[in-house]
Design an enzyme around this catalytic site. Sequence first.
Site, mmCIF file in Angstrom:
data_model
loop_
_atom_site.group_PDB
_atom_site.id
_atom_site.type_symbol
_atom_site.label_atom_id
_atom_site.label_comp_id
_atom_site.label_asym_id
_atom_site.label_seq_id
_atom_site.Cartn_x
_atom_site.Cartn_y
_atom_site.Cartn_z
ATOM 1 N N ASN A 154 -10.196 -0.037 0.589
ATOM 2 C CA ASN A 154 -8.730 0.012 0.498
ATOM 3 C C ASN A 154 -8.283 -0.664 -0.804
ATOM 4 O O ASN A 154 -8.372 -1.883 -0.922
ATOM 5 C CB ASN A 154 -8.147 -0.703 1.729
ATOM 6 C CG ASN A 154 -6.633 -0.777 1.716
ATOM 7 O OD1 ASN A 154 -5.985 -0.556 0.689
ATOM 8 N ND2 ASN A 154 -6.052 -1.114 2.852
ATOM 9 N N HIS B 239 -3.129 7.145 1.973
ATOM 10 C CA HIS B 239 -3.597 5.820 1.561
ATOM 11 C C HIS B 239 -4.941 5.585 2.259
ATOM 12 O O HIS B 239 -5.071 5.772 3.481
ATOM 13 C CB HIS B 239 -2.568 4.765 1.973
ATOM 14 C CG HIS B 239 -3.094 3.381 1.898
ATOM 15 N ND1 HIS B 239 -3.752 2.906 0.789
ATOM 16 C CD2 HIS B 239 -3.098 2.362 2.806
ATOM 17 C CE1 HIS B 239 -4.127 1.663 1.016
ATOM 18 N NE2 HIS B 239 -3.745 1.309 2.226
ATOM 19 N N CYS C 203 0.818 -1.223 0.000
ATOM 20 C CA CYS C 203 0.000 0.000 0.000
ATOM 21 C C CYS C 203 0.853 1.274 0.000
ATOM 22 O O CYS C 203 0.334 2.372 -0.159
ATOM 23 C CB CYS C 203 -0.945 -0.006 1.198
ATOM 24 S SG CYS C 203 -2.050 -1.426 1.183
#
Length: 327
Positions: A283, A253, A112
């Site tokens: 996500n 993020h 990520c």
Amino acid sequence: MPGVSLVGSGSACLTVKLSNDDLSQRVDTSDEWIAARTGIRQRHIAAPDESLTVLATEAARNALEMAEVSAEAVDLILLATSTPDDLFGSACRVQVALGATRAVAFDLTAACSGFVFALVTAAQYIRTGVFKTVVVIGADVLSRWTDWDDRTTCVLFGDGAGAVVLRAAERDRLLGFELCSDGSLNHCLNLAYQPEAESLVGDVAVQKGTFAPITMNGREVYKFAVNRVPEVIEKALFRANLTTSDIDWLVLHQANQRILDSVAERLGLPAERVVSNMARHGNTSAASIPIALDEAVRAGNVKAGDVIATAGFGAGLTWGSAIILWG
Ligand code: COA
């Protein structure tokens, strides 16, 4: 030394949506629980014919279009992904699909944090004068590796792709950055290969097997994020000779709305400066920052001259921040 400018953004449009109510038909969960703990209401899922390459290419094409840069002008394609179509890498297939005939292309894996790591890596090639035009893509199809019967992880993730175009410029608009890794916390978030010995000849055995679905210690990752992310943003701001009051947009993020809120609070930033698409996308790993940025640019919120603090964090563990001046 040439500087780096960000001249376009793009993302891919995925048609399949999976709502929290849809998920509650599969695992013991509810829209109330997921929304309250994460801010997520739905996520997009890649259809069987939407490969990582297809999504990454669409995002890159849209970014090039906004930047008014032709594919033939691209010198480098950096594809940040943990879910390539091919373990040897997918960037070259993106290169050919885009028609970026002159570009060198390779994958970069940092989960990520991948987009921030790739952005900073791309900038070094530009600053040294090696390349003038670079496409940085963040793309992931984590739905391939999600255990859809594990309610503690499957409610969090979605699929997507986003991209930006970087060009050499007189004024450097990558104002500061800081990247970090801590492998001692690797066990907190894994998508690990599970080897199974298979006898070949005599005493020689080879490792066959596959990758196991995502496993995560949610509480540890949460604690890591709310502590390390404000710290790394402050370090990147320091390198940029800026303070938190200079930030126009916080583009983190998109892991959990509570993490976004907590980081903003620790930095003393009001909610209206925080870009969030958590509710619609969940996500999306390496894709989440470029998607959030692209949506904010296309909505007319992020404008030329705005200071954007980005920060990625995730498996590795890895985390990093890049402070950029848009346009
Ligand atoms: N639906 C309903 N209940 C759930 C659930 C779900 N999807 N997932 C877990 N639960 C239950 C647990 O079993 C637990 O029940 P118990 O108290 O009876 O044991 C309870 O909810 C609380 O679980 P807990 O893990 O303490 O919840 P939490 O408040 O820590 O939230 C996360 C869990 C995963 C949302 C949170 O820890 C988080 O966001 N962590 C960071 C994860 C992340 O961002 N990862 C990616 C980083 S790149």
